[in-house]
Design a protein around this motif. Structure first.
Motif, mmCIF file in Angstrom:
data_model
loop_
_atom_site.group_PDB
_atom_site.id
_atom_site.type_symbol
_atom_site.label_atom_id
_atom_site.label_comp_id
_atom_site.label_asym_id
_atom_site.label_seq_id
_atom_site.Cartn_x
_atom_site.Cartn_y
_atom_site.Cartn_z
ATOM 1 N N ARG A 75 -13.933 18.058 16.634
ATOM 2 C CA ARG A 75 -14.500 17.235 15.676
ATOM 3 C C ARG A 75 -14.493 15.691 16.020
ATOM 4 O O ARG A 75 -13.520 15.300 16.189
ATOM 5 N N GLN A 79 -17.176 12.928 11.922
ATOM 6 C CA GLN A 79 -16.611 13.737 11.418
ATOM 7 C C GLN A 79 -17.559 15.073 11.435
ATOM 8 O O GLN A 79 -17.956 15.964 10.935
ATOM 9 N N ARG A 81 -18.503 18.995 13.124
ATOM 10 C CA ARG A 81 -17.726 20.138 13.490
ATOM 11 C C ARG A 81 -18.467 20.024 14.545
ATOM 12 O O ARG A 81 -19.339 21.141 13.801
ATOM 13 N N SER A 126 -18.519 25.456 11.980
ATOM 14 C CA SER A 126 -19.226 24.419 12.514
ATOM 15 C C SER A 126 -20.918 23.646 11.849
ATOM 16 O O SER A 126 -21.091 24.117 10.834
#
Length: 211
Positions: A75, A79, A81, A126
């Motif tokens: 992360r 922010q 993923r 993700s």
């Protein structure tokens, strides 16, 4: 009798000089354990952890500690993923030929280490996948710490969802047909940024285009 607190541990970064003790006496150092357990960087497990660290370092996300069972590998401060997968032609064991390159891309259920609960939703969580290939093919000079021996293929997760929705693995040749951004370590942050921002734009534009 009070109920013990069984919530998640707060994990801080350790250093190699911390002692291993028995009855108050130092019998070893944490760095010695790390050297014993983690020196084989060519095996699948440690190579995968190293690949996560390399990507986290490139993205400025290696300041904390690795969460073993998080729903995504990294992360970022933005922010984003990021899921990291690794593969290599060479292994630490004896080989009769170079390994065929394939990566896991299987959608999965998600486990939350903060609650100890598993989500029943099977999906890719993700924004971006980074496929890390240790491309070096000379066993005598293999060094996973030499970043010139790595190539990184970066792809928005949405491309996998659209083109390979239920696929569990992907070969390198098939991955290349999806037109990932290919880069060395120095260009990795730029490539991830481009793919992550493209994904964000897709999400923001979706309500406008759906009508």
């Amino acid at each position: 009798m009070s109920i013990p607190n069984l919530g998640p541990l707060t994990i801080g970064r350790r250093n190699s000089s911390e002692p291993i003790r028995a009855h108050g006496e130092t019998v070893g150092r944490l760095g010695e354990f790390w050297s014993w357990a983690c020196s084989d960087l060519a095996n699948n497990t440690m190579r995968g952890v190293l690949a996560e660290y390399l990507v986290a370092t490139a993205l400025g996300a290696a300041t904390g500690t690795r969460t073993e069972w998080d729903t995504v590998d990294i992360r970022t401060p933005e922010q984003w993923r990021v899921e990291v997968k690794s593969a290599a032609y060479l292994q630490s064991w004896a080989q009769s030929q170079l390994s065929e390159i394939s990566f896991s891309i299987a959608p999965a259920s998600g486990w939350d280490p903060q609650t100890g609960k598993t989500s029943t939703d099977v999906l890719r969580r993700s924004d971006v996948y980074v496929f890390c290939l240790l491309h070096h093919q000379d066993k005598q000079t293999l060094d996973p710490l030499d970043l010139d021996q790595w190539t990184f293929h970066v792809l928005p997760t949405r491309v996998l969802d659209e083109r390979c929705p239920s696929q569990k693995t992907i070969r390198l040749s098939r991955l290349q047909r999806l037109s990932p951004l290919e880069t060395d370590f120095t260009g990795l942050q730029r490539a991830v940024t481009a793919c992550a921002e493209e994904t964000i734009c897709e999400v923001l534009l979706a309500p406008l285009t759906s009508g």
